[in-house]
Design a protein around this motif. Structure first.
Motif, PDB file in Angstrom:
ATOM      1  N   ILE A   1       0.834  -1.191   0.000  1.00  0.00           N
ATOM      2  CA  ILE A   1       0.000   0.000   0.000  1.00  0.00           C
ATOM      3  C   ILE A   1       0.876   1.250   0.000  1.00  0.00           C
ATOM      4  O   ILE A   1       0.552   2.260  -0.631  1.00  0.00           O
ATOM      5  N   GLY A   2       2.020   1.154   0.644  1.00  0.00           N
ATOM      6  CA  GLY A   2       2.960   2.275   0.617  1.00  0.00           C
ATOM      7  C   GLY A   2       3.446   2.551  -0.789  1.00  0.00           C
ATOM      8  O   GLY A   2       3.601   3.697  -1.216  1.00  0.00           O
ATOM      9  N   CYS A   3       3.658   1.479  -1.510  1.00  0.00           N
ATOM     10  CA  CYS A   3       4.145   1.614  -2.874  1.00  0.00           C
ATOM     11  C   CYS A   3       3.180   2.425  -3.723  1.00  0.00           C
ATOM     12  O   CYS A   3       3.581   3.223  -4.559  1.00  0.00           O
ATOM     13  N   PHE A   4       1.884   2.220  -3.508  1.00  0.00           N
ATOM     14  CA  PHE A   4       0.890   2.927  -4.314  1.00  0.00           C
ATOM     15  C   PHE A   4       0.702   4.379  -3.879  1.00  0.00           C
ATOM     16  O   PHE A   4       0.065   5.150  -4.587  1.00  0.00           O
ATOM     17  N   MET A   5       1.203   4.731  -2.701  1.00  0.00           N
ATOM     18  CA  MET A   5       0.949   6.084  -2.233  1.00  0.00           C
ATOM     19  C   MET A   5       2.198   6.959  -2.214  1.00  0.00           C
ATOM     20  O   MET A   5       2.091   8.176  -2.094  1.00  0.00           O
ATOM     21  N   ALA A   6       3.362   6.326  -2.317  1.00  0.00           N
ATOM     22  CA  ALA A   6       4.594   7.107  -2.220  1.00  0.00           C
ATOM     23  C   ALA A   6       4.734   8.021  -3.428  1.00  0.00           C
ATOM     24  O   ALA A   6       4.566   7.589  -4.568  1.00  0.00           O
ATOM     25  N   LEU A   7       5.047   9.268  -3.192  1.00  0.00           N
ATOM     26  CA  LEU A   7       5.239  10.196  -4.304  1.00  0.00           C
ATOM     27  C   LEU A   7       6.689  10.629  -4.415  1.00  0.00           C
ATOM     28  O   LEU A   7       7.046  11.431  -5.261  1.00  0.00           O
ATOM     29  N   ASP A   8       7.498  10.114  -3.508  1.00  0.00           N
ATOM     30  CA  ASP A   8       8.923  10.362  -3.609  1.00  0.00           C
ATOM     31  C   ASP A   8       9.510   9.090  -4.189  1.00  0.00           C
ATOM     32  O   ASP A   8       9.237   7.995  -3.702  1.00  0.00           O
ATOM     33  N   MET A   9      10.294   9.221  -5.232  1.00  0.00           N
ATOM     34  CA  MET A   9      10.732   8.010  -5.920  1.00  0.00           C
ATOM     35  C   MET A   9      11.582   7.122  -5.023  1.00  0.00           C
ATOM     36  O   MET A   9      11.526   5.898  -5.109  1.00  0.00           O
ATOM     37  N   PHE A  10      12.328   7.748  -4.153  1.00  0.00           N
ATOM     38  CA  PHE A  10      13.145   6.969  -3.234  1.00  0.00           C
ATOM     39  C   PHE A  10      12.251   6.125  -2.325  1.00  0.00           C
ATOM     40  O   PHE A  10      12.476   4.938  -2.124  1.00  0.00           O
ATOM     41  N   LEU A  11      11.234   6.774  -1.815  1.00  0.00           N
ATOM     42  CA  LEU A  11      10.299   6.083  -0.938  1.00  0.00           C
ATOM     43  C   LEU A  11       9.583   4.960  -1.691  1.00  0.00           C
ATOM     44  O   LEU A  11       9.412   3.852  -1.192  1.00  0.00           O
ATOM     45  N   PHE A  12       9.184   5.287  -2.918  1.00  0.00           N
ATOM     46  CA  PHE A  12       8.542   4.298  -3.773  1.00  0.00           C
ATOM     47  C   PHE A  12       9.450   3.092  -3.928  1.00  0.00           C
ATOM     48  O   PHE A  12       9.043   1.938  -3.760  1.00  0.00           O
ATOM     49  N   TYR A  13      10.707   3.354  -4.229  1.00  0.00           N
ATOM     50  CA  TYR A  13      11.644   2.274  -4.465  1.00  0.00           C
ATOM     51  C   TYR A  13      11.835   1.435  -3.207  1.00  0.00           C
ATOM     52  O   TYR A  13      11.947   0.205  -3.261  1.00  0.00           O
ATOM     53  N   LEU A  14      11.847   2.139  -2.095  1.00  0.00           N
ATOM     54  CA  LEU A  14      12.002   1.449  -0.825  1.00  0.00           C
ATOM     55  C   LEU A  14      10.879   0.430  -0.629  1.00  0.00           C
ATOM     56  O   LEU A  14      11.107  -0.740  -0.345  1.00  0.00           O
ATOM     57  N   PHE A  15       9.662   0.900  -0.810  1.00  0.00           N
ATOM     58  CA  PHE A  15       8.524  -0.007  -0.651  1.00  0.00           C
ATOM     59  C   PHE A  15       8.547  -1.103  -1.704  1.00  0.00           C
ATOM     60  O   PHE A  15       8.232  -2.259  -1.441  1.00  0.00           O
ATOM     61  N   PHE A  16       8.921  -0.709  -2.899  1.00  0.00           N
ATOM     62  CA  PHE A  16       8.953  -1.640  -4.025  1.00  0.00           C
ATOM     63  C   PHE A  16       9.886  -2.806  -3.721  1.00  0.00           C
ATOM     64  O   PHE A  16       9.558  -3.972  -3.925  1.00  0.00           O
ATOM     65  N   GLU A  17      11.065  -2.477  -3.204  1.00  0.00           N
ATOM     66  CA  GLU A  17      12.035  -3.522  -2.878  1.00  0.00           C
ATOM     67  C   GLU A  17      11.619  -4.292  -1.642  1.00  0.00           C
ATOM     68  O   GLU A  17      11.860  -5.474  -1.519  1.00  0.00           O
ATOM     69  N   PHE A  18      10.976  -3.592  -0.766  1.00  0.00           N
ATOM     70  CA  PHE A  18      10.631  -4.181   0.507  1.00  0.00           C
ATOM     71  C   PHE A  18       9.606  -5.303   0.353  1.00  0.00           C
ATOM     72  O   PHE A  18       9.581  -6.232   1.142  1.00  0.00           O
ATOM     73  N   MET A  19       8.784  -5.192  -0.679  1.00  0.00           N
ATOM     74  CA  MET A  19       7.786  -6.227  -0.923  1.00  0.00           C
ATOM     75  C   MET A  19       8.415  -7.570  -1.223  1.00  0.00           C
ATOM     76  O   MET A  19       7.836  -8.608  -0.957  1.00  0.00           O
ATOM     77  N   LEU A  20       9.602  -7.522  -1.832  1.00  0.00           N
ATOM     78  CA  LEU A  20      10.234  -8.765  -2.249  1.00  0.00           C
ATOM     79  C   LEU A  20      10.490  -9.688  -1.071  1.00  0.00           C
ATOM     80  O   LEU A  20      10.334 -10.897  -1.162  1.00  0.00           O
ATOM     81  N   LEU A  21      10.876  -9.075   0.020  1.00  0.00           N
ATOM     82  CA  LEU A  21      11.262  -9.877   1.177  1.00  0.00           C
ATOM     83  C   LEU A  21      10.123 -10.767   1.674  1.00  0.00           C
ATOM     84  O   LEU A  21      10.249 -11.994   1.669  1.00  0.00           O
ATOM     85  N   PRO A  22       8.975 -10.174   2.050  1.00  0.00           N
ATOM     86  CA  PRO A  22       7.891 -11.070   2.486  1.00  0.00           C
ATOM     87  C   PRO A  22       7.439 -12.036   1.387  1.00  0.00           C
ATOM     88  O   PRO A  22       7.166 -13.208   1.675  1.00  0.00           O
ATOM     89  N   MET A  23       7.402 -11.553   0.150  1.00  0.00           N
ATOM     90  CA  MET A  23       6.952 -12.449  -0.920  1.00  0.00           C
ATOM     91  C   MET A  23       7.878 -13.649  -1.047  1.00  0.00           C
ATOM     92  O   MET A  23       7.436 -14.783  -1.217  1.00  0.00           O
ATOM     93  N   TYR A  24       9.158 -13.367  -0.980  1.00  0.00           N
ATOM     94  CA  TYR A  24      10.143 -14.439  -1.132  1.00  0.00           C
ATOM     95  C   TYR A  24       9.906 -15.524  -0.082  1.00  0.00           C
ATOM     96  O   TYR A  24       9.876 -16.715  -0.381  1.00  0.00           O
ATOM     97  N   PHE A  25       9.706 -15.090   1.145  1.00  0.00           N
ATOM     98  CA  PHE A  25       9.526 -16.087   2.197  1.00  0.00           C
ATOM     99  C   PHE A  25       8.158 -16.746   2.133  1.00  0.00           C
ATOM    100  O   PHE A  25       8.009 -17.939   2.400  1.00  0.00           O
TER     101      PHE A  25
END
Lengths: 633, 551
Positions: free
Chosen positions: B129-153
């Motif tokens: 949900i953070g990914c869809f709301m972040a308007l700072d690209m850095f923040l967006f990227y952070l959330f974007f990458e962060f999703m990988l972790l839970p998905m992977y596990f």
């Protein structure tokens, strides 16, 4: 709420009650609810028809979609065309609902059947009532869905499932054409409302043969080919006979399959300006009429004969459209709805009596046991064969007369078609109702006339088939051609020029076709009653007869040309491209990294001497590199 | 109240709570998760209702300075905690609320390592949900990458027999894509200036609140004339400033006038292509889609639901949020190529779906095909096309969630997903049959269901776009026929005919209460959004009209 909105609402409510309450609504009630819903719609339509003042009426329900500059509204249009269609759909629909109460009484999916039937009515009404192409399309796909559900109604039989799927997919192909046509309309006129599009064409100074209109009309016609079973998209309709017989009567004869004709009449202004398309429409119609009629000559399944006959009659209607005889084609839609619904229901009555036997080789002599069915079937047969004074004669001859003005060769083919029609219909009649009974003893014992719920609709339709022609009684017999006059305003904007046919010529044409039909009926009488010929058993056909019996192997051809290659291609994608190409590359990248790193790993061997050696070597290399320019001057 | 932050941090905190709760509460984890996702859903609905349809710009904005670093001659680095929603993200946020809730319900069947599972699930909720709301690209990227972790596990631990292969494939594929995004992000950062902060730095205004359009223009003019000393230039990741060409440093690579060439591509074109590949993997577009079928087949049902329902949409969302507004002229130039990949996905995905015998794989490939429509719509650069693409994402989110739940129903009972293991289920499981039929027909684009709107509008966009030849869209439309083909073929094989199930002795139970409570609402949603498409179009229309002005 206006009467107009009530018309589609009744069947929808009927569907919801029987659909959601399936297995909870008692059987005795389910059929009555649905029939009442259909009848209520009919009553509304009739009221509207009687109070109609000639002015088209548009009922705006709500704005459905607004995107960018495009606005699509959910609205209904009531005019001459939709009114007539409404009467046919709800009128014939009601009769078939009532008939179904009797016909389906032993079926365990009784409530479900009526739910689907009501849903079909709802979508069909939407199709003809919509005031724009998108609403028509929604109805169009919706009736396709219902057709799918009802063809596959007895889905325990996998052949029936195949037939249903085939119908849906073939229709989908046509629908794509329709959809692309709508896109083009949006692109060029910025609207999908009939009134706006047509007035833009009327005012836009489009000349005959305009390229845009050609593309639009041809795309829409592809849609019509699918729904109205024209070459090359016709093979689904005969298979669709897998559905319960009332379904064949309602959907696959009287209403849904005429949607294509409705669409072209609706868009007549565009078609009139696209002569190339009209030519294509006419020839496709003629080819379909002849092909289907010829296949009908040797079929032995009572419903299959009727199915091919439907395809063939639809061909006639398209031929009429192709020569801009719009109101004549519509007249044929109407009379065809009467007599073809009657024929199917009659066939249903026969099948019911014969304990689900459909092969006419096992029938014969039924006229004594099923008198009402026989008489009504006889009336319908005379009507469809174009013998006066029954309905089919007037409508078919009107089309043929217009075709004659247009192209004499086409007319000759048309008469050939009606000779075949007369032959296969009387062949069917004689084999079923005349001669000796050829079925098993058990079947013979079971033979009975159908209950009143089934025979009453037959009788009403028989009356309509008999007198239907008088709705548009031609001038030469002192009539007023009232249907044509009523529909006149629909064609105001298209420039239709009909050369007035000489009256004596018109009468000559009629005599030619009637004599031909009578002769052909006589031949059928000679072969099947006097000589008592019975068609040969399965697999014993020879020569041309075999080819025709197997429907010219068109299904097999389609299978080889389309189905098999698509299956092969999808398997190729799955087995080769996915696993041997893409994943090999993907995994190859992984393996490459792994291999490289296991090699490079060896450099880190922990020997100090080796590290120093590497260091010295590297320093030397850097020195050489930096001094390169100095050394080389 | 910073409502968007609540939306992000509620599940993140809840995730920690689950992670550190003692084992005796194990039985309540699922209820707790369900409660949290229910609150999330409620907030999403609240946002949806309070969203102003007529405003094209971001709403519910929240901004905090997060990191500000003076970097000497490199200027000043600024990363903001910046959240907001507009017409493109609002439907996605709503979708996330719906799918995460349904996914939580579906997670009730998880019976091992519940703590880890629900903790990761909540973590995933927050980052998506953070990914869809972040308007700072850095923040967006952070959330974007962060999703990988839970998905992977979630795939790697709770998955099927080949879970290791699938999860590592998923992980590497996406990581590979995100590296491309990272490269572009850094390049953008070096090129783009925050005119507001810069104005404060050089003393034009005293506070950010005094900013006016005139000041921004003034800063941009100064910037163009190289009159601002480089140590006072504030670099930014703010996505709101990136679409404006005036905010690019005149000598930077990604300035539209710089004409920098890399491998005979202009730097901007290359950046755009990298972004398209990065997000295209996520979408997924053919030929970078092969992670999806494997991930789906191995993932447990709720993870499949979330994966298909939401994660794929981040690809399409990334196009619209980042690639398209920042590089509009490149997008126009490559419209044909982009649409061609969309059409390829539609057709290729459909052909593969036709050949699959594994139900989940069939649906996975149908997802590839359906997401191709998104690419087609976006690539068309027409109002109908892009609105349709957002609609299609929403609709596919609902429908694919439903489809995977339906597979789960069957799999739970027999542990067999092969289509040819079943026959004639219609009589034994009438409700299940009805639900499957609805989901199938809705997915194959029957009018009155949401799938129809998405497909028709993307096709219409493609057909009426001046950038794309008509035949290409006509081929794409053929995907509708193939779609009918594979869905009906599957329907017939599983449900029609005589009842028979391979190697299964017990009786097949029809839908349970929990299954009904997941499937019925989704079916109703598919229906409601099909009948009233303006529920979504009203959100997207204004924003997309504004977006299209860039082209």
């Amino acid at each position: 709420m206006s009467l107009i909105t009530l018309i589609p609402l009744f069947p929808l409510i009927g569907f919801l009650i029987n659909g959601i309450g399936f297995r909870h609504v008692p059987k005795s009630l389910a059929g009555i609810i649905s029939s009442a819903a259909a009848f209520a719609s009919f009553a509304c339509a009739l009221t509207l028809f009687l109070g109609f003042n000639g002015q088209p009426q548009i009922v705006h329900l709500f704005d459905w979609i607004t995107v960018g500059t495009l606005n699509i509204s959910m609205s209904f249009q009531l005019d001459q065309l939709s009114l007539l269609m409404l009467l046919i759909i709800t009128g014939v629909g009601t009769l078939i609902h009532i008939y179904s109460i009797g016909y389906m009484s032993h079926d365990e999916g009784f409530g479900k059947f009526f739910a689907f039937l009501n849903l079909f009515l709802f979508f069909m009404l939407l199709l003809v009532m919509g005031s724009n192409y998108v609403v028509m399309f929604i109805g169009w796909e919706g009736v396709g869905l219902c057709s799918y559900l009802l063809i596959g109604f007895w889905n325990k039989n996998s052949n029936y499932g195949n037939a249903a799927r085939k119908a849906f997919i073939m229709n989908r192909i046509g629908d794509l054409g329709f959809l692309l046509g709508i896109f083009l309309i949006i692109n060029h006129f910025g609207s999908v409302e009939y009134s706006e599009v047509f007035s833009k064409i009327a005012e836009g100074g489009y000349s005959s043969g305009d390229k845009t209109l050609f593309y639009i009309t041809i795309l829409l016609f592809i849609g019509a080919m699918g729904k109205s079973a024209q070459i090359p998209l016709y093979t689904w309709l005969p298979d669709a006979m897998a559905g319960p017989t009332p379904v064949s009567a309602l959907i696959h004869a009287a209403t849904m399959v005429t949607a294509g004709i409705y669409m072209i009449i609706r868009s007549n202004i565009m078609y009139s300006l696209a002569p190339e398309t009209l030519d294509i429409v006419a020839w496709v119609g003629l080819a379909t009429a002849l092909l289907a009629a010829s296949i009908g000559l040797f079929q032995n399944d009572i419903k299959k004969v009727l199915a091919y006959s439907t395809v063939s009659q639809l061909g006639y209607m398209f031929m009429g459209l192709g020569v801009m005889a719009y109101s004549s084609s519509f007249f044929h839609v109407m009379t065809h709805a009467f007599f073809k619904a009657l024929l199917f229901l009659g066939a249903g009555s026969v099948i019911h009596a014969m304990s689900d036997e459909q092969d006419i080789r096992s029938m014969g002599g039924l006229r004594k046991k099923l008198p009402i069915t026989f008489i009504t079937f006889l009336i319908a047969t005379i009507a469809i064969s174009g013998i006066p004074p029954f309905a089919g004669f007037f409508s078919k001859d009107e089309i043929l007369a217009h075709v004659f003005e247009h192209n004499k060769l086409m007319w000759a083919f048309g008469v050939l078609g009606s000779i075949m029609t007369s032959f296969y219909m009387f062949r069917l009649l004689f084999l079923t109702f005349f001669g000796e009974f050829r079925g098993t003893e058990k079947q013979k014992h079971h033979l009975h006339e159908s209950p009143i719920a089934m025979t009453a609709p037959l009788m009403i339709l028989a009356v309509l088939s008999a007198i239907g022609g008088f709705f548009n009684f031609p001038h030469i017999f002192g009539g007023h051609a009232s249907l044509a006059a009523f529909m006149e305003p629909l064609f105001e904007q298209s420039a239709i020029e009909h050369v007035a046919v000489d009256e004596s010529l018109e009468i000559t044409l009629m005599i030619v076709s009637v004599v031909a039909a009578l002769l052909s009926a006589g031949v059928a009488y000679f072969i099947y009653v006097v000589k008592k010929t019975v068609p040969v058993a399965e697999g014993e056909e020879t020569g041309l007869q075999k080819v025709i019996y197997n429907k010219y192997y068109i299904d097999e051809l389609y299978d080889t040309l389309f189905v098999k290659p698509i299956t092969a291609l999808s398997n190729f994608f799955r087995e080769v491209i996915e696993f041997l190409v893409i994943d090999l590359i993907v995994e190859g990248v992984g393996k490459l990294v792994k291999t490289l790193s296991s090699e490079v790993r060896l450099l880190q061997n922990g020997t100090t001497g080796y590290y120093i050696f590497a260091m010295v070597l590297s320093i030397a290399a850097i020195l050489v590199w930096s001094l390169k320019s100095f050394l080389l001057g | 109240m910073p409502i968007l932050s609540v939306l992000i941090f509620l599940p993140l905190i809840a995730s920690l709570v689950v992670a550190f709760s003692p084992d005796q509460f194990k039985a309540y984890f699922k209820w707790f998760t369900l409660g949290v996702t229910a609150i999330e859903l409620a907030i999403c609905i609240y946002l949806y209702q309070n969203f102003n349809h007529d405003v094209a710009d971001y709403q519910f904005l929240e901004q905090l300075d997060w990191i500000t670093l003076p970097l000497g001659n490199l200027g000043i680095g600024s990363i903001d905690y910046l959240l907001g929603v507009d017409g493109i993200s609002m439907p996605m946020v709503l979708l996330t609320g719906i799918v995460m809730f349904v996914g939580a319900l579906s997670s009730f069947q998880i019976e091992q390592k519940e703590r880890g599972y629900f903790s990761l699930y909540l973590l995933l909720t927050g980052s998506v949900i953070g990914c869809f709301m972040a308007l700072d690209m850095f923040l967006f990227y952070l959330f974007f990458e962060f999703m990988l972790l839970p998905m992977y596990f979630l795939i790697g631990i709770w998955g099927g027999p080949r879970k290791e292969y699938a999860s590592i494939k998923f992980f590497l594929y996406t990581l590979f894509g995100s590296i491309f995004i990272l490269i572009v992000m850094i390049a953008l950062y070096l090129s783009v200036v925050d005119p507001v902060e810069t104005a404060v730095r050089i003393g034009l205004i005293n506070d950010v609140s005094e900013i006016t359009p005139q000041i921004i223009t003034e800063v941009q003019n100064l910037l163009k004339d190289l009159k601002i000393p480089s140590e006072q230039i504030v670099h930014t990741f703010d996505l709101r400033f990136m679409p404006d060409a005036g905010n690019f440093l005149p000598d930077s690579w990604l300035n539209i006038l710089s004409g920098t060439q890399i491998f005979s591509f202009s730097a901007r074109a290359l950046a755009f292509i990298l972004l398209m590949i990065g997000f295209g993997i996520k979408l997924p577009a053919v030929p970078v889609h092969t992670w999806l079928p494997d991930a789906h087949v191995e993932a447990p049902t709720p993870v499949s639901v979330v994966l298909a329902g939401i994660l794929l949409k981040i690809g399409g969302y990334g196009f619209l949020r980042i690639a398209y507004p920042i590089f509009p002229e490149v997008a126009t130039e490559y419209a044909f190529v982009i649409v061609a990949f969309g059409v390829l996905s539609i057709i290729y995905g459909a052909f593969n779906a036709l050949a699959m015998n594994d139900l989940k794989k069939m649906i996975a490939y149908s997802s590839v095909s359906h997401m191709g429509f998104v690419l087609l719509g976006i690539g068309s650069l027409t109002s109908e096309g892009i609105n349709g693409a957002v609609y299609q994402m929403f609709s596919h989110g609902v429908l694919s969630a439903m489809l995977f739940l339906l597979v789960g129903v069957l799999y739970d009972r027999t542990h067999d997903r092969r289509i040819d293991s079943y026959q004639g289920l219609a009589n034994k499981m009438p409700l299940y049959t009805a639900m499957t039929a609805i989901a199938f027909f809705a997915s194959l684009g029957l009018p009155a269901f949401s799938g129809f709107i998405g497909e028709v509008f993307t096709l219409m966009g493609g057909f009426n776009s001046p950038l794309i030849p008509r035949w290409l869209t006509a081929i794409a439309a053929f995907g509708l026929v193939l779609g009918a083909g594979y869905f009906l073929w599957t329907l017939q094989r599983i449900f029609f005919g005589k009842y028979w199930v391979r190697q299964f002795e017990g009786t097949l139970e029809d839908l349970t209460f929990r299954e009904k409570s997941m499937l019925y609402p989704l079916a109703i949603l598919a229906f409601v959004f099909g009948i009233f498409p303006h529920l979504i179009f009203d959100l997207t229309n204004a924003t997309i009209s504004e977006l299209l002005k860039l082209f």
